[in-house]
Design an enzyme around this catalytic site. Structure first.
Site, PDB file in Angstrom:
ATOM      1  N   THR A 397      -8.496   9.581  50.227  1.00 56.71           N
ATOM      2  CA  THR A 397      -8.956  10.882  49.775  1.00 56.71           C
ATOM      3  C   THR A 397      -7.799  11.586  49.067  1.00 56.71           C
ATOM      4  O   THR A 397      -6.688  11.092  49.062  1.00 56.71           O
ATOM      5  CB  THR A 397      -9.424  11.629  51.023  1.00 56.71           C
ATOM      6  OG1 THR A 397     -10.486  10.869  51.600  1.00 56.71           O
ATOM      7  CG2 THR A 397      -9.871  13.027  50.774  1.00 56.71           C
ATOM      8  N   SER A 468     -17.659  14.340  57.840  1.00 57.37           N
ATOM      9  CA  SER A 468     -16.379  14.132  57.160  1.00 57.37           C
ATOM     10  C   SER A 468     -15.231  14.646  58.024  1.00 57.37           C
ATOM     11  O   SER A 468     -15.441  15.410  58.968  1.00 57.37           O
ATOM     12  CB  SER A 468     -16.396  14.905  55.832  1.00 57.37           C
ATOM     13  OG  SER A 468     -15.136  14.863  55.213  1.00 57.37           O
ATOM     14  N   GLY A 489      -6.520  10.956  54.401  1.00 60.94           N
ATOM     15  CA  GLY A 489      -6.126  10.205  55.597  1.00 60.94           C
ATOM     16  C   GLY A 489      -7.264   9.834  56.517  1.00 60.94           C
ATOM     17  O   GLY A 489      -7.019   9.449  57.654  1.00 60.94           O
TER      18      GLY A 489
HETATM   19  N1  GLY Z   1     -14.429   9.816  53.598  1.00 61.83           N
HETATM   20  C1  GLY Z   1     -13.561  10.338  54.565  1.00 61.83           C
HETATM   21  C2  GLY Z   1     -13.973  11.662  55.077  1.00 61.83           C
HETATM   22  O1  GLY Z   1     -14.739  12.342  54.435  1.00 61.83           O
HETATM   23  O2  GLY Z   1     -13.556  12.052  56.136  1.00 61.83           O
END
Ligand code: GLY
Length: 585
Positions: A397, A468, A489
């Site tokens: 991310t 998320s 992370g």
């Molecule tokens: N794709 C990782 C999150 O949204 O936590």
């Protein structure tokens, strides 16, 4: 203008500086010494943040930071700069920056004093259902939720950026997209970091001709120094600049995405795209030792569990233990185990499930949980169940932060999920598509790619947003905006942001000291204490003796932090990514 670009050498130096027990000739100034020096009023500015007076941006790519800085210098506000950076990162940071993914924006409006949270997380296509990734024997189909057309959620980034600009920006979409179009058209040299990521993901990327065409030179991925030119992406950006988000959700780009789905058994339909909306939500807020914390609400789990852990830790005198001490690590790990256990049970899309949010972030519930953390003891995770409140190893991310001269603060965290998402480019668009569907629990009780266990609350359902960990976060000090931060992370975002806040609030670190301090992580399951390089061997021995199973990790999280101090803005881009830059004017 001040520019700081991290280099690998610098990262290595910082790690060395933070390690107790390095070679005698190294300039050994451990973090704890720097903090003690602060306490005794020495001038020991080893870790200097970037400083400026009028405005500052921090991101994981220096070219995107440059774009944001120029928007601020032209008179744009923090939202204009953030949206311009969001589009620019879709070009310069293709592993995480995106048009084909989703994320969250947090904004402090200096004029009204209001805080806004914008959710532009992906949604499950209407045809998605809870057995999507299960075979006839109810077993998970390997890889289906991460590297197939069925792993792709309906993207939210373009709708989010347009919504933010229309509601809080001052510039036109055309103005803020222009720099991204230029970067895509003219290209830029691939960095070592990007070249390495392309190499690691080669197998997934080379499967798709449209992806290969962009990121490969013949049979091999682009190497450091080669130009990455993205003509199709430039055309898509131009279309969005001209027609707005409609181009993406109803026009030519929508048709290209749906035709890609139809050729390969994907689920996203024209209706799914037309139905997509970015949603304004109430930020999660709370207090910690007199500071006001503002963070992202569900479908992010980050804000709730950040507050839950801070509420627990408030019962312990962290400042007396010192940063990175065995006792601080133990307290944070024990608080994290309790929070992540609750995450597995209660968190999901608030439009589909009831989340006991008030209970989870209440001081009373935290007091109960804190009383279960006994002096010197490490709890067996088998005895921790979700309470009753009413690695895959990569950091895919990305987060960026902006503060403008009016004091507006913006934090954005957005993602494709894994590096380069599904690896699939919708043919003719240059747009990489996410694999965010893996953030649902494919089968309640079974871990996802981050080792996170989800419950019924996060089961797949058409139109629902997957849970998320992304969490742009802000802190107010004396009721005035003070700090904005965030990190990539996966599961480790929450503990990275927690430690960043504690380092600033409890230990008084500036953003540079803060980012350079080694991090730890525990997420209840698996029962492992993850530790970055830089903790002293003595600390690790104590933690091992306490009973922790310790795993050394190369790096965890990459923060972009900006603070408003009495002498102006202080900021720093995490040295764990040498491509990042904090720029101010
Ligand atoms: N794709 C990782 C999150 O949204 O936590």
């Amino acid at each position: 203008m001040k520019i700081r670009r991290q280099t690998l050498l610098y990262t290595t130096l910082l790690t060395a500086v933070l390690s107790i027990g390095v070679e005698a000739h190294e300039p050994v100034i451990p973090a704890a010494t720097a903090q003690a020096a602060r306490h005794y009023d020495y001038q020991l500015d080893v870790f200097r943040p970037v400083q400026s007076r009028n405005g500052m941006v921090a991101s994981e790519h220096h070219l995107a930071s440059q774009v944001g800085l120029e928007i601020l210098q032209k008179g744009g506000n923090a939202v204009d700069a953030a949206v311009a950076m969001g589009f620019a990162l879709a070009v310069t940071l293709p592993n995480a920056g995106n048009l084909g993914g989703g994320g969250f924006m947090l904004l402090h409006d200096a004029k009204t004093g209001n805080n806004h949270a914008l959710d532009f997380r992906e949604t499950a296509p209407a045809a998605a259902h809870r057995e999507l990734y299960l075979d006839e024997n109810n077993n998970i189909i390997e890889g289906e939720s991460i590297y197939s057309h069925r792993s792709i959620g309906v993207p939210g980034s373009v709708a989010g950026f347009e919504h933010a600009l229309n509601n809080w920006g001052s510039m036109s979409l055309k103005e803020v997209i222009r720099p991204a179009i230029n970067l895509a058209k003219k290209g830029f040299p691939v960095s070592q970091t990007l070249a390495q990521m392309l190499l690691v993901q080669q197998k997934q990327l080379e499967k798709w001709p449209a992806t290969r065409e962009i990121f490969f030179n013949g049979e091999r991925p682009l190497q450091a120094g080669e130009l990455l030119i993205q003509k199709d992406l430039a055309r898509s950006l131009k279309l969005i600049a001209k027609q707005g988000a409609k181009a993406f959700y109803e026009g030519r780009i929508a048709r290209a995405i749906v035709s890609e789905m139809q050729r390969h058994g994907g689920l996203i339909s024209m209706q799914d795209l037309a139905d997509y909306r970015a949603i304004e939500r109430l930020p999660v807020t709370g207090d910690y030792r007199g500071f006001k914390i503002v963070s992202m609400p569900p479908p992010s789990s980050g804000g709730i569990h950040l507050l839950q852990m801070l509420n627990i830790l408030e019962h312990f005198p962290l400042h007396e233990q010192g940063a990175t001490s065995a006792e601080s690590v133990r307290l944070i790990a024990e608080a994290a185990k309790l929070a992540y256990a609750d995450r597995s049970e209660f968190l999901g899309d608030p439009d589909f499930v009831n989340i006991p949010q008030r209970g989870l972030i209440s001081k009373e519930y935290a007091a109960l949980l804190a009383s279960s953390i006994k002096p010197g003891a490490v709890r067996d995770v088998a005895n921790i169940r979700p309470g009753n409140p009413a690695d895959h190893e990569s950091d895919q991310t990305t987060h960026f932060s902006v503060i403008d001269r009016q004091g507006n603060m913006v934090g954005v965290t957005y993602t494709l999920n894994l590096n380069f998402g599904s690896g699939i480019v919708a043919e003719g668009t240059g747009i990489l598509l996410n694999n965010e569907m893996d953030d649902f629990s494919a089968k309640p009780g079974v871990a996802n790619v981050y080792g996170l266990i989800g419950g019924e609350a996060n089961a797949i359902q058409g139109g629902k947003r997957p849970l998320s960990s992304m969490m742009p976060t802000m802190v107010l000090r004396d009721n005035k905006p003070w700090l904005v931060t965030g990190s990539p992370g996966g599961a480790r975002i929450i503990t990275t942001v927690l430690q960043t806040l504690i380092n600033a609030m409890d230990f008084g670190m500036n953003p540079a000291e803060n980012a350079a301090t080694p991090r730890m992580h525990h997420q209840w399951q698996p029962d492992v204490l993850r530790i970055e390089k830089g903790f002293s061997p003595d600390t690790l021995n104590i933690l091992e003796q306490l009973g922790y199973d310790i795993e050394l990790k190369a790096s965890m999280g990459r923060t972009q932090t900006i603070q408003i101090e009495h002498d102006g803005l202080h900021g720093y881009s995490d040295p764990r990514n040498p491509d990042g830059a904090t720029l101010g004017y």
